[in-house]
Design an enzyme around this catalytic site. Structure first.
Site, PDB file in Angstrom:
ATOM      1  N   GLU A   1      -4.347 -76.603  84.859  1.00 29.89           N
ATOM      2  CA  GLU A   1      -5.540 -76.049  84.489  1.00 29.89           C
ATOM      3  C   GLU A   1      -6.844 -76.861  83.658  1.00 29.89           C
ATOM      4  O   GLU A   1      -7.834 -77.138  83.740  1.00 29.89           O
ATOM      5  CB  GLU A   1      -5.409 -74.096  84.261  1.00 29.89           C
TER       6      GLU A   1
ATOM      7  N   ARG B   1      -6.490 -63.882  77.586  1.00 30.68           N
ATOM      8  CA  ARG B   1      -6.773 -65.330  77.973  1.00 30.68           C
ATOM      9  C   ARG B   1      -8.310 -65.998  76.577  1.00 30.68           C
ATOM     10  O   ARG B   1      -8.636 -66.325  76.832  1.00 30.68           O
ATOM     11  CB  ARG B   1      -6.112 -65.836  78.635  1.00 30.68           C
TER      12      ARG B   1
ATOM     13  N   ALA C   1      -0.157 -70.432  84.491  1.00 29.27           N
ATOM     14  CA  ALA C   1       0.042 -70.682  83.267  1.00 29.27           C
ATOM     15  C   ALA C   1       0.143 -71.786  83.686  1.00 29.27           C
ATOM     16  O   ALA C   1       0.089 -72.553  81.676  1.00 29.27           O
ATOM     17  CB  ALA C   1       0.912 -69.549  82.349  1.00 29.27           C
TER      18      ALA C   1
ATOM     19  N   THR D   1       0.804 -66.195  78.317  1.00 24.80           N
ATOM     20  CA  THR D   1       0.362 -65.178  76.958  1.00 24.80           C
ATOM     21  C   THR D   1       1.806 -63.684  76.599  1.00 24.80           C
ATOM     22  O   THR D   1       1.936 -62.639  76.000  1.00 24.80           O
ATOM     23  CB  THR D   1      -0.775 -64.452  77.340  1.00 24.80           C
TER      24      THR D   1
ATOM     25  N   GLU E   1      -1.484 -65.580  92.907  1.00 30.47           N
ATOM     26  CA  GLU E   1      -0.776 -65.363  92.010  1.00 30.47           C
ATOM     27  C   GLU E   1       0.270 -63.089  91.961  1.00 30.47           C
ATOM     28  O   GLU E   1       1.263 -62.659  92.004  1.00 30.47           O
ATOM     29  CB  GLU E   1      -1.075 -65.206  90.355  1.00 30.47           C
TER      30      GLU E   1
HETATM   31  N1  MTE Z   1      -3.351 -77.855  92.128  1.00 30.97           N
HETATM   32  C1  MTE Z   1      -3.651 -77.494  93.784  1.00 30.97           C
HETATM   33  N2  MTE Z   1      -3.583 -79.069  94.104  1.00 30.97           N
HETATM   34  N3  MTE Z   1      -2.926 -76.821  94.031  1.00 30.97           N
HETATM   35  C2  MTE Z   1      -3.732 -75.476  93.324  1.00 30.97           C
HETATM   36  O1  MTE Z   1      -3.425 -73.776  93.912  1.00 30.97           O
HETATM   37  N4  MTE Z   1      -3.462 -74.631  91.215  1.00 30.97           N
HETATM   38  C3  MTE Z   1      -3.117 -74.189  89.728  1.00 30.97           C
HETATM   39  C4  MTE Z   1      -3.386 -76.224  89.280  1.00 30.97           C
HETATM   40  N5  MTE Z   1      -3.619 -77.008  90.197  1.00 30.97           N
HETATM   41  C5  MTE Z   1      -2.749 -75.569  91.956  1.00 30.97           C
HETATM   42  C6  MTE Z   1      -3.043 -76.836  91.359  1.00 30.97           C
HETATM   43  C7  MTE Z   1      -3.204 -73.423  89.175  1.00 30.97           C
HETATM   44  S1  MTE Z   1      -4.422 -71.926  88.941  1.00 30.97           S
HETATM   45  C8  MTE Z   1      -2.289 -73.594  88.026  1.00 30.97           C
HETATM   46  S2  MTE Z   1      -1.468 -72.215  87.327  1.00 30.97           S
HETATM   47  C9  MTE Z   1      -1.264 -74.719  87.905  1.00 30.97           C
HETATM   48  O2  MTE Z   1      -1.731 -75.580  88.912  1.00 30.97           O
HETATM   49  C10 MTE Z   1       0.118 -74.126  88.344  1.00 30.97           C
HETATM   50  O3  MTE Z   1       0.666 -75.162  88.885  1.00 30.97           O
HETATM   51  P1  MTE Z   1       2.276 -75.729  87.364  1.00 30.97           P
HETATM   52  O4  MTE Z   1       2.255 -74.370  86.251  1.00 30.97           O
HETATM   53  O5  MTE Z   1       2.798 -76.625  87.983  1.00 30.97           O
HETATM   54  O6  MTE Z   1       1.091 -76.987  86.829  1.00 30.97           O
HETATM   55  N1  HPA Z   2      -1.136 -68.010  82.428  1.00 32.08           N
HETATM   56  C1  HPA Z   2      -0.977 -66.837  84.127  1.00 32.08           C
HETATM   57  N2  HPA Z   2      -1.224 -66.172  84.729  1.00 32.08           N
HETATM   58  C2  HPA Z   2      -0.454 -65.074  84.012  1.00 32.08           C
HETATM   59  C3  HPA Z   2      -0.946 -65.676  82.672  1.00 32.08           C
HETATM   60  C4  HPA Z   2      -0.870 -66.661  81.979  1.00 32.08           C
HETATM   61  O1  HPA Z   2      -1.654 -66.868  80.450  1.00 32.08           O
HETATM   62  N3  HPA Z   2      -0.163 -63.838  81.711  1.00 32.08           N
HETATM   63  C5  HPA Z   2       0.135 -63.250  83.093  1.00 32.08           C
HETATM   64  N4  HPA Z   2      -0.197 -63.923  84.375  1.00 32.08           N
HETATM   65 MO1  MOS Z   3      -2.942 -70.181  87.212  1.00 35.26          MO
HETATM   66  S1  MOS Z   3      -4.489 -69.077  87.195  1.00 35.26           S
HETATM   67  O1  MOS Z   3      -1.954 -69.313  86.086  1.00 35.26           O
HETATM   68  O2  MOS Z   3      -2.627 -69.755  88.635  1.00 35.26           O
END
Ligand code: MTE
Ligand code: HPA
Ligand code: MOS
Length: 753
Positions: free
Chosen positions: A705, A304, A502, A433, A226
């Site tokens: 998450e 968070r 997020a 957030t 990120e």
């Molecule tokens: N799933 C896979 N296969 N690879 C990833 O890197 N990242 C996780 C989750 N699932 C991740 C994953 C994290 S930390 C987040 S925030 C979300 O996927 C981000 O994707 P989304 O917002 O589409 O759920």
């Molecule tokens: N989640 C994940 N990434 C972020 C957030 C959050 O709430 N705020 C800023 N970066």
């Molecule tokens: Mo996920 S920790 O918000 O990339």
């Protein structure tokens, strides 16, 4: 619909950063990281490295044309060290050579003389020293101090969670290619293309419009890309800027483990107060977050933690304070759950402690205190709760009474193996957030042959977001999926993106796609109405055909697309979405920060080998609140992956830094991650489908998450099993529950001095 990447993934044809064909003349970078964790730089000698055959140039902070600064929230992080080093592995110089092997060999010839300063790795010590990354924050509801005096029972303790290595299969990396007029195209393995672009512009002192960041997909990010993908991309671009040559740098696994930050470890104090009926009346927690040497995302992670400090329980009187502590570790960062799991572990520990002291099960306290509709979170938002529904469904569907009976029978007949069960309810808020980050854009083109191209700010990292983006467009236009292609994420197509994080990526970008499609459809309907001589309002497009008042006409999708083009009607649209109704007042620490919450309950059973301390996760049976899932297969993958990643964090993944701030668990020989044998033998997922409206895309709640936090259940199940073997055991609340810790716990005693 299957994940659209499954075909090329299985055949090894998916393109990751390291699969991009090299441009002739490409050079390779490697960073020299500080060998010590804290000190003043006395001298840096790169002459021998620079003189090696094949080394093109060695860069230091002196070569930075713009600002030597990459801190996203707090400007406290230089790209390259100037006169001090703050963690072991902190980038000091960049070697660029004709091959990676030469660059790596040259790095070994760099000499750094440092006057060493005291190394702090413990956040409590940092806090005592007044060494904070940002001022502390406190969330408050009711009056906990007064409430404690009215509680029948009050318990206190300490809870600790360790960090976690992201271990994305694809390590960090980037590839920069010069373009004309001092522009640079950068392929980056990042969750945040705009973060890369913005900081790169600052460092190079050039406008953002000269930097094209392109992301096809990541081999995993999990939060580790990120913010922390940025510096590697800038290193490449910095060299490209000076040398006018393509420069690539993909980190070696051990470099990646040593130099990048991880999940923030926490150590926390808790105090919980209950009435005679085991209702939680008051809760206080003080969180000490191990932030590492720079703020990075830690202040947001900290926030968070506070948002999730009461997990899925209603507590009328809460005071939670959090310190983000500066230590001499690599800056810690986002990791799936983003501080939420760290906060939730502490209240689960508090409940477990109370249950033990009261001689009841934690489940009795947990169930009694689950959030109900309109209960207030400590930050002011009111719950639209599925906590009770998930818990209820889990206990009946999985026959908890039978699980308990089976465990009792097993334990009565086995002296050296013990089984135990735990409940883990979860509640996770969906939205960044930081309110302003909750926006996204999408660019949709319908080509004259009827095919469709979709570009968004979403980054595919294995979570299946591109599949969902494709589904949104195909559903909106009501065309077959193979008409739609989702493009790489590119800052020239989509500007000012929030990182894919997020869990909100599909919601934010999917809604932007939806908006763009709606506008194109509206224009196409007008064209159709003109051609079919009827009102626009009676026109609909279904299954690639035009309908009048739900009766099929002879007009097809392809014909309508071509007719619109011939009439000079735009078949392209840029959609913008910003989550409505969310706000937060940082001065009062109150507001309505989340679009909605995701709930669930996991029941975990484990077996401990009480001779060896080893254990197995027998089963995780869970009920998860999906809203209405738009892709059950992709979402199931997220639950399975998140759960196992959570179990890894809670049970076996043990990051060890020594007192000098050197990472000892610096390879996969010393850092154990879950493999197929760690997966629960039985894993059942029940989809709780709710009818209520919500702000999710197609009412399909975010799933990225939240499932990680089911893994916390494994920790408490293991703890219960130790107690079943030795009720007098003296075990604190310190994760991970490694086999060593289990063994020590099994033979510990509260009365042993
Ligand atoms: N799933 C896979 N296969 N690879 C990833 O890197 N990242 C996780 C989750 N699932 C991740 C994953 C994290 S930390 C987040 S925030 C979300 O996927 C981000 O994707 P989304 O917002 O589409 O759920
Ligand atoms: N989640 C994940 N990434 C972020 C957030 C959050 O709430 N705020 C800023 N970066
Ligand atoms: Mo996920 S920790 O918000 O990339």
């Amino acid at each position: 619909m299957k994940n659209i990447d499954s075909y090329t993934h299985t055949r090894g044809e998916s393109i990751y950063l390291d699969d991009i064909p090299l441009v002739e003349g490409t050079l390779f970078g490697t960073v020299y990281g500080s060998p010590v964790a804290h000190g003043k730089i006395l001298s840096l000698d790169v002459s021998e490295a620079a003189g090696m055959e094949g080394v093109v140039r060695v860069f230091t902070y002196k070569d930075i044309p713009g600002k030597n600064q990459i801190g996203g929230i707090v400007p406290d992080e230089p790209l390259l060290a100037e006169d001090e080093v703050h963690f072991n592995g902190m980038p000091v110089a960049l070697v660029v050579a004709t091959s990676t092997e030469i660059a790596q060999a040259a790095v070994k010839k760099i000499k750094l003389e440092v006057e060493q300063h005291t190394v702090v790795t413990d956040p409590r010590i940092a806090q005592k020293n007044g060494s904070l990354l940002v001022p502390p924050r406190t969330f408050k509801l009711g009056d906990s101090a007064t409430a404690f005096s009215n509680c029948k029972y009050v318990f206190e303790g300490i809870a600790e969670t360790n960090g976690q290595e992201h271990l994305y299969i694809e390590t960090q990396g980037a590839y920069a290619i010069p373009a004309e007029n001092n522009s640079i195209k950068v392929y980056s393995s990042t969750q945040g293309p705009t973060a890369v672009q913005r900081h790169m512009a600052d460092v190079l002192g050039i406008p953002m419009h000269r930097l094209e960041i392109d992301v096809m997909r990541l081999g995993g990010g999990f939060g580790g890309k990120e913010d922390q993908a940025t510096c590697w991309a800038i290193f490449c671009a910095l060299a490209t800027y000076h040398l006018k040559k393509p420069v690539k740098y993909c980190l070696h696994r051990m470099e990646d483990m040593r130099m990048t930050g991880k999940r923030n470890p926490y150590t926390s104090d808790f105090k919980i107060g209950l009435d005679a009926d085991h209702k939680i009346i008051a809760y206080e927690a003080t969180f000490y977050q191990n932030g590492g040497a720079a703020a990075d995302l830690s202040p947001a992670v900290l926030e968070r933690t506070l948002f999730h400090c009461t997990n899925s329980y209603f507590v009328p009187n809460v005071t939670a304070t959090a310190y983000s502590c500066r230590t001499n570790l690599p800056p810690n960062t986002a990791f799936r759950g983003f501080g939420g799991p760290q906060g939730m572990f502490v209240i689960e520990a508090a409940i477990a402690k109370a249950a033990e002291e009261l001689g009841i099960t934690a489940a009795e306290i947990q169930q009694k205190n689950l959030l109900k509709n309109d209960d207030e979170f400590p930050y002011g938002q009111k719950a639209a709760s599925e906590a009770g529904a998930c818990w209820q469904k889990a206990t009946t569907l999985y026959e908890i009474e039978k699980i308990k009976r089976d465990i009792a029978v097993f334990n009565a007949s086995h002296t050296l193996h013990k089984k135990a069960v735990s409940f883990m309810p979860i509640c996770f808020g969906i939205s960044f957030t930081k309110i302003l980050m909750n926006q996204a854009r999408a660019l949709v083109h319908v080509y004259m042959d009827g095919s469709i191209s979709v570009s968004t700010g979403a980054v595919e990292m294995g979570q299946g977001v591109n599949t969902k983006m494709l589904q949104v467009a195909a559903t909106m236009f009501s065309v077959s999926a193979n008409r739609v292609k989702v493009n790489s994420t590119n800052t020239y197509r989509i500007a000012n993106t929030s990182p894919s994080a997020a869990s909100a990526t599909a919601d934010l970008n999917g809604k932007a796609v939806q908006i763009a499609c709606e506008k194109i459809i509206e224009r196409m309907k007008e064209v159709a109405a003109g051609m079919l001589q009827c009102e626009t309002t009676v026109i609909s497009i279904k299954d690639e055909k035009v309908f009048i008042s739900n009766e099929p006409s002879s007009l097809t999708w392809n014909e309508l697309v071509m007719a619109s083009y011939l009439k000079r009607v735009s078949l392209s649209e840029h959609g913008h979405y910003a989550t409505p109704g969310i706000y937060f007042d940082n001065t009062k620490e109150k507001g309505h920060p989340f679009a909605y919450h995701v709930y669930g309950t996991a029941i975990t059973t484990v077996t401990v080998d009480c001779l060896r301390g080893t254990y197995e996760i027998d089963a995780v049976n869970l009920v998860h609140d999906f809203g209405t899932t738009m892709n059950p297969i992709v979402d199931k993958g997220q639950i399975e992956g998140g759960l196992v990643q959570g179990i890894g964090w809670m049970t076996m993944e043990e990051i060890v830094y020594d007192d000098e701030g050197r990472l000892r668990s610096n390879a996969l020989s010393t850092y154990k991650v879950p493999d197929i044998y760690s997966v629960p033998k039985e894993l059942s997922i029940h989809y709780l489908e709710t009818k209520n409206d919500n702000l999710a895309i197609f009412r399909s709640k975010a799933v990225g998450e939240p499932p990680l936090m089911y893994g916390i259940g494994a920790y408490f199940a293991l703890r219960n099993a130790i107690k079943a073997f030795n009720p007098d055991s003296n075990i604190g609340f310190s994760a991970p529950m490694t086999a060593e810790k289990v063994l020590l716990g099994l033979y510990s005693s509260k009365n042993a001095g």
